[in-house]
Design a protein around this motif. Structure first.
Motif, PDB file in Angstrom:
ATOM      1  N   PRO A  32       0.787  -1.234   0.000  1.00 13.13           N
ATOM      2  CA  PRO A  32       0.000   0.000   0.000  1.00 13.13           C
ATOM      3  C   PRO A  32       0.822   1.289   0.000  1.00 13.13           C
ATOM      4  O   PRO A  32       0.409   2.268  -0.602  1.00 13.13           O
ATOM      5  CB  PRO A  32      -0.839  -0.112   1.274  1.00 13.13           C
ATOM      6  N   GLU A  33       1.977   1.300   0.669  1.00 15.72           N
ATOM      7  CA  GLU A  33       2.679   2.581   0.805  1.00 15.72           C
ATOM      8  C   GLU A  33       3.247   3.051  -0.523  1.00 15.72           C
ATOM      9  O   GLU A  33       3.001   4.182  -0.960  1.00 15.72           O
ATOM     10  CB  GLU A  33       3.798   2.460   1.843  1.00 15.72           C
ATOM     11  N   ALA A  70       0.372   3.968  -2.852  1.00 14.34           N
ATOM     12  CA  ALA A  70      -0.293   5.239  -2.562  1.00 14.34           C
ATOM     13  C   ALA A  70       0.541   6.407  -3.084  1.00 14.34           C
ATOM     14  O   ALA A  70       0.001   7.357  -3.668  1.00 14.34           O
ATOM     15  CB  ALA A  70      -0.528   5.369  -1.059  1.00 14.34           C
ATOM     16  N   TYR A  95      -3.857   2.549  -1.912  1.00  7.72           N
ATOM     17  CA  TYR A  95      -3.863   2.095  -0.525  1.00  7.72           C
ATOM     18  C   TYR A  95      -4.770   0.878  -0.359  1.00  7.72           C
ATOM     19  O   TYR A  95      -4.361  -0.134   0.216  1.00  7.72           O
ATOM     20  CB  TYR A  95      -4.327   3.242   0.385  1.00  7.72           C
ATOM     21  N   ARG A 151      -3.766  -3.266   0.373  1.00  6.52           N
ATOM     22  CA  ARG A 151      -4.150  -4.073   1.523  1.00  6.52           C
ATOM     23  C   ARG A 151      -4.481  -5.508   1.127  1.00  6.52           C
ATOM     24  O   ARG A 151      -4.521  -6.391   1.954  1.00  6.52           O
ATOM     25  CB  ARG A 151      -5.371  -3.452   2.226  1.00  6.52           C
ATOM     26  N   VAL A 152      -4.755  -5.738  -0.175  1.00  8.85           N
ATOM     27  CA  VAL A 152      -5.105  -7.069  -0.649  1.00  8.85           C
ATOM     28  C   VAL A 152      -3.869  -7.960  -0.737  1.00  8.85           C
ATOM     29  O   VAL A 152      -3.942  -9.170  -0.661  1.00  8.85           O
ATOM     30  CB  VAL A 152      -5.803  -6.962  -2.027  1.00  8.85           C
ATOM     31  N   ARG A 153      -2.717  -7.332  -0.902  1.00 12.61           N
ATOM     32  CA  ARG A 153      -1.491  -8.070  -1.159  1.00 12.61           C
ATOM     33  C   ARG A 153      -1.237  -9.135  -0.084  1.00 12.61           C
ATOM     34  O   ARG A 153      -1.396  -8.890   1.095  1.00 12.61           O
ATOM     35  CB  ARG A 153      -0.309  -7.105  -1.187  1.00 12.61           C
ATOM     36  N   ARG A 154      -0.856 -10.298  -0.554  1.00 11.29           N
ATOM     37  CA  ARG A 154      -0.507 -11.362   0.384  1.00 11.29           C
ATOM     38  C   ARG A 154       0.909 -11.824   0.089  1.00 11.29           C
ATOM     39  O   ARG A 154       1.497 -11.439  -0.909  1.00 11.29           O
ATOM     40  CB  ARG A 154      -1.485 -12.511   0.236  1.00 11.29           C
TER      41      ARG A 154
END
Lengths: 303, 170
Positions: free
Chosen positions: B50-51, B54, B86, B90-93
């Motif tokens: 996310p960082e 974004a 962002y 957050r979905v990233r695994r």
């Protein structure tokens, strides 16, 4: 839903948590830019211009590279000579159509207050030819295009842009090699219009829609005047010819509304220009403008 | 974020933007084109989190706001793409996301991105657009973005993954 969320969030607990501070900072930066750009004298404009100077040439180059491919289907449809005939006929057709479209307006002008010379002068403009190289996406909800003529070609803000069929829009801002044009179908666009047959004046508002639904709303100033269906609407023009010069055909009246509650008459205009397929356009410039390309003179010659 | 990575990401955004305004209008339906810049941001989010996404979203959005022929209030696409970067991040695994996850993320991101842009227009009192038309633009935008995902996302994600040799340090 909650289970899936938990599953998605699961591994993040093992990793570093994403920084909320960064997100907040970026959102605040966006809000700052928005509020700065909302000011009347926007401090963002120089940045816009600078980015335009970089992306303008890139868009021109890319559009030039793409053009041969978009022309392929047309090339296959007919042989070279037929293609040329077709283009000639199309040009003649739009020329005749625009003559017919402005006939009423011209006659009225002549009868009312103008001599032949003045009318000829008002209908003859110098045009800087340009091609549309970039179109704004519908997702941005504004109808603007980039053309490949800029300040080097003698173009500056608030000039009228036309094509074979009629009024296209006006120049919003320029870089050295490109200009941004606000189309008349944009929801922000207001054009002074005049019904060719009755000479009634009014305002044309865009609806912000392209394609077959791309219509304009005409609101007449005089609430007793009833516009007739199929009447032609031309630009009204303002002092000094800016932003719109007078007498350019805009469209045809398709529907007329009149409600008791509203004070003004409303009509829906079908524009002559096909905004979904814009390519070659002309920017109306004062005669004698110095330009980096050939300028089309009022008598049809090139300079 | 090292310099090479930033440069490559910025170049990807520039290429996406130029394609979006010059090439895709030829294929557009009612002027609705695939949002290639958004796809690049989603690709960054799925590989880098996310960082990074974004920040890239902010840069891409601001470019989209300023480059011709844009004429809306600057910062609106920037805000939309920051949110997209962002949320998609957050979905990233840890594992490589499967095709289904990628498509779902793109669809959700496209919906969120265009909606945030439209909502910011309402707040700023930009010209009002009817709800029906708004929905049409948002949904067709989603369809376009999902259609283009197989062409754009694999190379973009591969590129970002190559620029990040050690994932555990991300």
């Amino acid at each position: 839903m909650s289970r899936r969320e938990r599953r998605w969030r699961g591994p993040l607990h093992d990793q570093q948590r994403p920084s909320r501070g960064l997100l907040v900072a970026l959102v605040l930066a966006c809000l700052t830019v928005m509020s700065l750009d909302s000011l009347s004298a926007s401090p963002i404009d120089p940045a816009r211009r600078a980015v335009g100077e970089v992306f303008g040439p890139a868009e021109v180059a890319s559009a030039g590279a793409v053009r041969p491919f978009t022309a392929v289907p047309r090339w296959f449809r007919s042989r070279d000579s037929m293609q040329q005939d077709l283009l000639d006929l199309q040009a003649e057709n739009s020329d005749l159509r625009s003559k017919v479209a402005t006939q009423d307006y011209d006659r009225n002008r002549l009868e009312e207050y103008d001599g032949l010379t003045a009318a000829a002068k008002s209908l003859g403009y110098s045009l800087v030819p340009a091609r549309v190289v970039g179109l704004g996406p519908s997702q941005s909800f504004s109808r603007t295009v980039t053309i490949d003529a800029g300040s080097d070609a003698g173009v500056h803000p608030d000039l009228t842009v036309v094509n074979n069929d009629g009024l296209v829009g006006r120049v919003l801002r320029v870089t050295r090699s490109t200009a941004t044009v606000l189309l008349i179908v944009d929801a922000d666009s207001v054009v002074g219009g005049r019904v060719g047959r009755s000479m009634e004046v009014g305002f044309l508002h865009g609806r912000g829609v392209l394609g077959h639904d791309g219509r304009l709303d005409l609101e007449l100033v005089d609430d007793t005047a009833v516009p007739a269906k199929h009447d032609t609407v031309v630009t009204w023009g303002s002092e000094g010819g800016g932003p719109y010069v007078a007498g350019v055909p805009v469209g045809r009246i398709t529907t007329v509304y009149s409600s008791l509650r509203e004070t003004a008459q409303r009509a829906v205009i079908d524009p002559y220009v096909d905004f979904g397929a814009l390519d070659l356009v002309g920017v109306v410039v004062p005669t004698g403008t110095s330009s980096d390309r050939s300028v089309i003179e009022p008598d049809g010659g090139l300079r | 974020m090292n310099a090479v990575r930033a440069l490559v990401a910025a170049a990807a955004v520039c290429v996406a933007l130029v394609l979006q305004v010059t090439f895709f209008p030829h294929l557009a339906w009612d002027g609705i084109v695939p949002n290639v810049c958004l796809l690049v941001v989603v690709g960054a989010a799925l590989t880098r989190g996310p960082e990074f996404a974004a920040v890239l979203g902010f840069v891409a959005g601001l470019t989209l706001d300023l480059a011709p022929p844009a004429d809306h209030v600057a910062g609106r696409w920037a805000l939309a793409l920051v949110v997209v970067g962002y949320v998609a991040g957050r979905v990233r695994r840890d594992s490589q996301p499967g095709a289904g996850t990628v498509l779902a993320t793109v669809a959700a991101s496209s919906f969120i991105g265009t909606s945030v842009f439209a909502l910011s227009g309402l707040v700023l009192r930009e010209p009002a657009i009817g709800f029906g038309e708004l929905l049409e633009v948002v949904l067709l935008g989603v369809v376009w973005d999902v259609l283009l995902t197989p062409l754009v996302l694999p190379p973009v994600m591969a590129m970002f993954r190559r620029l990040e040799p050690d994932r555990s340090l991300a």
